[in-house]
Design a protein around this motif. Structure first.
Motif, PDB file in Angstrom:
ATOM      1  N   ARG A 190       0.857  -1.183   0.000  1.00  0.00           N
ATOM      2  CA  ARG A 190       0.000   0.000   0.000  1.00  0.00           C
ATOM      3  C   ARG A 190       0.888   1.226   0.000  1.00  0.00           C
ATOM      4  NH1 ARG A 190      -1.893   3.687   3.557  1.00  0.00           N
ATOM      5  NH2 ARG A 190      -4.000   4.533   3.225  1.00  0.00           N
ATOM      6  N   ASN A 191       0.705   2.096  -0.992  1.00  0.00           N
ATOM      7  CA  ASN A 191       1.530   3.283  -1.155  1.00  0.00           C
ATOM      8  C   ASN A 191       0.604   4.489  -1.199  1.00  0.00           C
ATOM      9  OD1 ASN A 191       3.083   5.411  -2.010  1.00  0.00           O
ATOM     10  ND2 ASN A 191       3.888   4.419  -3.830  1.00  0.00           N
ATOM     11  N   GLY A 192       0.671   5.341  -0.152  1.00  0.00           N
ATOM     12  CA  GLY A 192      -0.204   6.504  -0.151  1.00  0.00           C
ATOM     13  C   GLY A 192      -0.236   7.194   1.195  1.00  0.00           C
ATOM     14  N   PRO A 193      -1.265   8.023   1.423  1.00  0.00           N
ATOM     15  CA  PRO A 193      -1.388   8.714   2.716  1.00  0.00           C
ATOM     16  C   PRO A 193      -1.442   7.724   3.869  1.00  0.00           C
ATOM     17  CG  PRO A 193      -2.931   9.611   1.105  1.00  0.00           C
ATOM     18  CD  PRO A 193      -2.355   8.378   0.501  1.00  0.00           C
ATOM     19  N   ALA A 194      -0.868   8.119   4.997  1.00  0.00           N
ATOM     20  CA  ALA A 194      -0.809   7.236   6.160  1.00  0.00           C
ATOM     21  C   ALA A 194      -2.201   6.978   6.715  1.00  0.00           C
ATOM     22  CB  ALA A 194       0.079   7.850   7.235  1.00  0.00           C
ATOM     23  N   ARG A 195      -2.314   5.850   7.432  1.00  0.00           N
ATOM     24  CA  ARG A 195      -3.570   5.497   8.105  1.00  0.00           C
ATOM     25  C   ARG A 195      -3.536   6.001   9.553  1.00  0.00           C
ATOM     26  NH1 ARG A 195      -4.050  -0.305   8.630  1.00  0.00           N
ATOM     27  NH2 ARG A 195      -1.774  -0.398   8.430  1.00  0.00           N
ATOM     28  N   ILE A 196      -4.564   6.727   9.940  1.00  0.00           N
ATOM     29  CA  ILE A 196      -4.735   7.132  11.335  1.00  0.00           C
ATOM     30  C   ILE A 196      -5.775   6.218  11.948  1.00  0.00           C
ATOM     31  CG2 ILE A 196      -5.547   8.964  12.869  1.00  0.00           C
ATOM     32  CD1 ILE A 196      -4.291  10.993  11.072  1.00  0.00           C
ATOM     33  N   VAL A 197      -5.424   5.574  13.063  1.00  0.00           N
ATOM     34  CA  VAL A 197      -6.291   4.587  13.704  1.00  0.00           C
ATOM     35  C   VAL A 197      -6.379   4.866  15.201  1.00  0.00           C
ATOM     36  CG1 VAL A 197      -5.704   2.829  11.991  1.00  0.00           C
ATOM     37  CG2 VAL A 197      -4.387   2.972  14.123  1.00  0.00           C
ATOM     38  N   ALA A 198      -7.292   4.167  15.848  1.00  0.00           N
ATOM     39  CA  ALA A 198      -7.376   4.234  17.306  1.00  0.00           C
ATOM     40  C   ALA A 198      -6.169   3.527  17.912  1.00  0.00           C
ATOM     41  CB  ALA A 198      -8.670   3.590  17.796  1.00  0.00           C
ATOM     42  N   ASP A 199      -5.585   4.136  18.914  1.00  0.00           N
ATOM     43  CA  ASP A 199      -4.440   3.559  19.619  1.00  0.00           C
ATOM     44  C   ASP A 199      -4.865   2.248  20.291  1.00  0.00           C
ATOM     45  OD1 ASP A 199      -2.347   2.952  21.288  1.00  0.00           O
ATOM     46  OD2 ASP A 199      -2.313   4.875  22.334  1.00  0.00           O
ATOM     47  N   PRO A 200      -4.223   1.110  19.977  1.00  0.00           N
ATOM     48  CA  PRO A 200      -4.611  -0.159  20.609  1.00  0.00           C
ATOM     49  C   PRO A 200      -4.470  -0.153  22.127  1.00  0.00           C
ATOM     50  CG  PRO A 200      -3.225  -0.559  18.692  1.00  0.00           C
ATOM     51  CD  PRO A 200      -3.193   0.918  18.951  1.00  0.00           C
ATOM     52  N   THR A 201      -3.636   0.729  22.663  1.00  0.00           N
ATOM     53  CA  THR A 201      -3.459   0.791  24.115  1.00  0.00           C
ATOM     54  C   THR A 201      -4.389   1.791  24.787  1.00  0.00           C
ATOM     55  OG1 THR A 201      -1.734   2.511  24.015  1.00  0.00           O
ATOM     56  CG2 THR A 201      -1.026   0.212  23.799  1.00  0.00           C
ATOM     57  N   LYS A 245      -5.668   8.668  19.095  1.00  0.00           N
ATOM     58  CA  LYS A 245      -5.432   8.266  17.710  1.00  0.00           C
ATOM     59  C   LYS A 245      -3.950   8.384  17.380  1.00  0.00           C
ATOM     60  CE  LYS A 245     -10.016   9.417  15.957  1.00  0.00           C
ATOM     61  NZ  LYS A 245     -10.795  10.223  14.988  1.00  0.00           N
ATOM     62  N   CYS A 246      -3.495   7.581  16.420  1.00  0.00           N
ATOM     63  CA  CYS A 246      -2.086   7.577  16.039  1.00  0.00           C
ATOM     64  C   CYS A 246      -1.970   7.053  14.615  1.00  0.00           C
ATOM     65  CB  CYS A 246      -1.268   6.706  17.001  1.00  0.00           C
ATOM     66  SG  CYS A 246      -1.829   4.993  17.085  1.00  0.00           S
ATOM     67  N   VAL A 247      -0.774   7.192  14.040  1.00  0.00           N
ATOM     68  CA  VAL A 247      -0.461   6.622  12.726  1.00  0.00           C
ATOM     69  C   VAL A 247       0.041   5.196  12.913  1.00  0.00           C
ATOM     70  CG1 VAL A 247       1.127   6.729  10.768  1.00  0.00           C
ATOM     71  CG2 VAL A 247       0.030   8.813  11.590  1.00  0.00           C
ATOM     72  N   VAL A 248      -0.412   4.273  12.058  1.00  0.00           N
ATOM     73  CA  VAL A 248       0.091   2.902  12.079  1.00  0.00           C
ATOM     74  C   VAL A 248       0.703   2.579  10.718  1.00  0.00           C
ATOM     75  CG1 VAL A 248      -2.134   1.905  11.379  1.00  0.00           C
ATOM     76  CG2 VAL A 248      -0.469   0.490  12.590  1.00  0.00           C
ATOM     77  N   VAL A 249       1.827   1.872  10.745  1.00  0.00           N
ATOM     78  CA  VAL A 249       2.494   1.414   9.526  1.00  0.00           C
ATOM     79  C   VAL A 249       2.802  -0.071   9.704  1.00  0.00           C
ATOM     80  CG1 VAL A 249       4.343   1.842   7.867  1.00  0.00           C
ATOM     81  CG2 VAL A 249       3.564   3.703   9.356  1.00  0.00           C
ATOM     82  N   SER A 250       2.391  -0.900   8.740  1.00  0.00           N
ATOM     83  CA  SER A 250       2.520  -2.353   8.862  1.00  0.00           C
ATOM     84  C   SER A 250       3.598  -2.892   7.929  1.00  0.00           C
ATOM     85  CB  SER A 250       1.179  -3.037   8.530  1.00  0.00           C
ATOM     86  OG  SER A 250       0.167  -2.603   9.407  1.00  0.00           O
ATOM     87  N   SER A 251       4.478  -3.737   8.479  1.00  0.00           N
ATOM     88  CA  SER A 251       5.514  -4.399   7.673  1.00  0.00           C
ATOM     89  C   SER A 251       5.119  -5.852   7.452  1.00  0.00           C
ATOM     90  CB  SER A 251       6.863  -4.305   8.386  1.00  0.00           C
ATOM     91  OG  SER A 251       6.822  -5.013   9.611  1.00  0.00           O
ATOM     92  N   ARG A 252       5.934  -6.624   6.689  1.00  0.00           N
ATOM     93  CA  ARG A 252       5.614  -8.016   6.356  1.00  0.00           C
ATOM     94  C   ARG A 252       6.758  -8.937   6.760  1.00  0.00           C
ATOM     95  NH1 ARG A 252       6.941  -9.062  -0.051  1.00  0.00           N
ATOM     96  NH2 ARG A 252       8.611  -7.525  -0.285  1.00  0.00           N
ATOM     97  N   PHE A 287       3.114   5.809  15.471  1.00  0.00           N
ATOM     98  CA  PHE A 287       3.702   7.142  15.673  1.00  0.00           C
ATOM     99  C   PHE A 287       2.610   8.085  16.179  1.00  0.00           C
ATOM    100  CE2 PHE A 287       6.187   5.005  12.490  1.00  0.00           C
ATOM    101  CZ  PHE A 287       7.502   5.436  12.652  1.00  0.00           C
ATOM    102  N   ASP A 288       2.987   9.004  17.080  1.00  0.00           N
ATOM    103  CA  ASP A 288       2.003   9.950  17.618  1.00  0.00           C
ATOM    104  C   ASP A 288       2.722  11.176  18.176  1.00  0.00           C
ATOM    105  OD1 ASP A 288      -0.420  10.996  18.306  1.00  0.00           O
ATOM    106  OD2 ASP A 288      -0.808   9.644  19.973  1.00  0.00           O
ATOM    107  N   ASP A 289       1.950  12.237  18.380  1.00  0.00           N
ATOM    108  CA  ASP A 289       2.418  13.489  19.016  1.00  0.00           C
ATOM    109  C   ASP A 289       3.722  13.975  18.391  1.00  0.00           C
ATOM    110  OD1 ASP A 289       0.231  13.426  20.653  1.00  0.00           O
ATOM    111  OD2 ASP A 289       1.266  12.492  22.339  1.00  0.00           O
TER     112      ASP A 289
END
Length: 563
Positions: free
Chosen positions: A61-72, A77-84, A189-191
């Motif tokens: 996925r190449n594009g604007p970052a995803r902002i999601v609810a913080d799992p903790t 809210k924070c940015v999440v980036v997933s690797s493989r 990533f956050d703040d």
């Protein structure tokens, strides 16, 4: 108004205009840092500064970052980036997964910077950082050094000066290479603050910042817009800023009123061609706002009924502070997102309605339950940025005041049975399934009135009622601890002045799984006839008494002494 009061008011008016003139005429000030990030706290919808290359569902996925609810912390809210995981047939490069911080302003050799952000990951890992011209356009191999990730949030801080090598081409971007660990992982990533002091800047901006939280409104609804001030070591005695709202130029769209005078300051708002100027100041020269002040002023915002659903943007600029030394500090402008939602405040499950299920979902969220499909922006009904019992009561009030669209149904639902008792009615609930809360409408005969609704058995539940008019009363029963109703006999008692047929309709139950259950209506039972008589008596603790009680009792809402 007395002469003395008039003199004081005149002095305040003169002082207000003098302060405004002084602030508006200020020009020179000390050189400082400016935060170049937009939506650095990730609470809004703007992702113009965040870009990613990541792996979602097995695909790149190449594009604007995803902002999601913080799992903790689901309220954050924070940015999440997933690797493989590394494929067996190839060796992954560390830039297989990347996060890019991109700013609009060009970074040049000699610019001083101070960057801070919080990071965490599902698995401990490290990443390397590089200087880029823009995403995918490499400049230099090193920028911030190695960044460690742990399973807990950690604040990272770096300072430095942009070098010739880092800015060998036009530089706007810092790249985070996240595939150093050759395993699937989620990086958060956050703040994020990226403070830059330009080497060739004209003296102007201070390091202070004024920000506004993301705002969510529904057409015809209202919410609070909260401004926060980070003034560091400066002791601020006065400030002003200009506020621009969507559609403000034609008088339609979003309106507001001053809801809270910040920190005891006198506050004035003036309109000028669709823009608004707010000025706040202390009359006492010994008072000031010290340190990182947090929320300093709150405006109650209201969206017009016809405002279209979508994303809008507000802005604050011409921000000026005054410290105790009468120095004028200019602050960088800021924007904030405004979401016009089709889902009303209180509709936490986004089903288009506000009911007792939303109440119990919010209670569960506060108690720490993992509540799926929960939308915290709709739960924060008072707009203070936090979720607490005040929001629960706010949603209860919305439910109580909701007038049914249809006429009352005559039949009583088959899970409800009602029994006439002197002066009122007892209602029973068939607990084939355990219920944590309920709402219903009670339709009284002409001339009758509902004076009290209460639990027949003591417990943790609260019972609230509201007169909808026309003989209709909305009843809501719920538990702030999420407990189920007791099984067995009568559940609720209604003290009713007058007699005649009482009808129960619009019944909705909420179970412990936060499901709303609307019982099928029976065809054989239409109503219960209530006879006039003495209402039941209650102890001073609210427990219904039996027999012929002695001592202090409460009947029809009044204390009586029985000998």
């Amino acid at each position: 108004m007395t002469t003395n009061h008039k003199n004081i008011e005149n002095m305040r008016t003169k002082f207000y205009f003098l302060l405004t003139a002084v602030l508006l005429s200020a020009s020179a000030q000390a050189q400082g840092y400016a935060d170049l990030m937009v939506n650095g706290d990730c609470e809004g919808g703007d992702v113009s500064c965040f870009h990613t290359v990541e792996w979602v569902g097995g695909e790149v996925r190449n594009g604007p970052a995803r902002i999601v609810a913080d799992p903790t912390n689901a309220e954050n809210k924070c940015v999440v980036v997933s690797s493989r995981n590394q494929p067996e047939e190839e060796e992954l490069a560390e830039y297989d997964t990347q996060f890019f911080l991109t700013v609009a302003e060009k970074l040049e050799p000699g610019d001083d910077y101070s960057i801070s952000f919080k990071v965490r990951a599902d698995k401990p890992a490290v990443c390397h950082t590089q200087a880029f011209s823009k995403p995918f356009d490499y400049n230099h191999w090193d920028m911030l050094g190695e960044i460690p990730f742990t399973e807990e949030w950690v604040k990272i801080e770096r300072t430095g000066t942009i070098t010739q090598e880092q800015a060998c081409k036009e530089m706007h971007t810092i790249a985070f290479n996240l595939a150093v660990l050759k395993e699937a992982n989620n990086y958060y990533f956050d703040d994020i603050k990226f403070m830059v002091k330009k080497a060739n800047a004209v003296p102007g901006l201070s390091s202070c910042t004024l920000t506004a939280k993301a705002l969510m409104l529904t057409p015809g609804g209202s919410s609070n817009l909260v401004f926060s001030l980070d003034n560091g070591d400066e002791k601020v005695s006065a400030f002003q800023f200009d506020l621009t709202l969507p559609n403000a130029e034609d008088g339609e769209g979003i309106a507001f009123t001053l809801a809270n005078r910040c920190n005891g300051m006198l506050t004035q708002i003036a309109e000028n061609q669709g823009h608004y100027t707010l000025v706040a100041f202390f009359m006492d020269n010994n008072k000031f706002i010290d340190g990182s002040s947090g929320p300093v002023v709150t405006l109650t915002m209201k969206a017009e009924d016809g405002l279209s659903v979508g994303e809008l943007q507000g802005a604050v600029d011409n921000i000026i502070l005054s410290n105790l030394d009468y120095e004028v500090l200019k602050v960088a402008p800021a924007t904030f997102p405004i979401t016009i939602s089709g889902n009303p405040l209180g509709d936490v499950d986004h089903n288009g309605d506000v009911n007792v299920v939303d109440v119990m979902m919010t209670v569960g969220k506060i108690l720490g339950d993992m509540v799926s499909g929960f939308h915290v922006e709709n739960a924060d009904v008072n707009g203070d940025g936090s979720l607490n019992v005040i929001d629960v009561m706010g949603i209860v009030n919305i439910v109580l005041r909701h007038i049914p669209n249809n006429a009352p149904v005559l039949a009583t639902p088959d899970c409800i049975s009602t029994v006439s008792v002197p002066g009122g009615m007892d209602m029973c609930l068939d607990n084939a399934s355990r219920y944590t809360a309920l709402q219903m409408t009670v339709a009284l005969p002409q001339g009758a009135s509902l004076t009290r609704a209460s639990l027949c058995r003591p417990g943790s539940h609260r019972v609230e009622t509201f007169d909808l008019g026309g003989g209709l009363h909305r009843v809501v029963a719920y538990s702030l601890s999420g407990e189920s109703f007791s099984e067995g006999d009568a559940l609720l008692h209604f003290d009713i002045n007058g007699g005649g047929e009482v009808k129960v309709c619009d019944v909705l139950l909420a179970n412990a799984s936060y499901e709303g259950l609307a019982p099928q209506e029976a065809t054989g039972v239409a109503s219960v006839k209530v006879e006039e008589g003495d209402s039941p008596a209650y102890s001073i603790n609210g427990i219904r008494t039996t027999g012929d009680p002695r001592g202090i009792v409460i009947r029809n809402g009044k204390k009586q002494v029985r000998q």
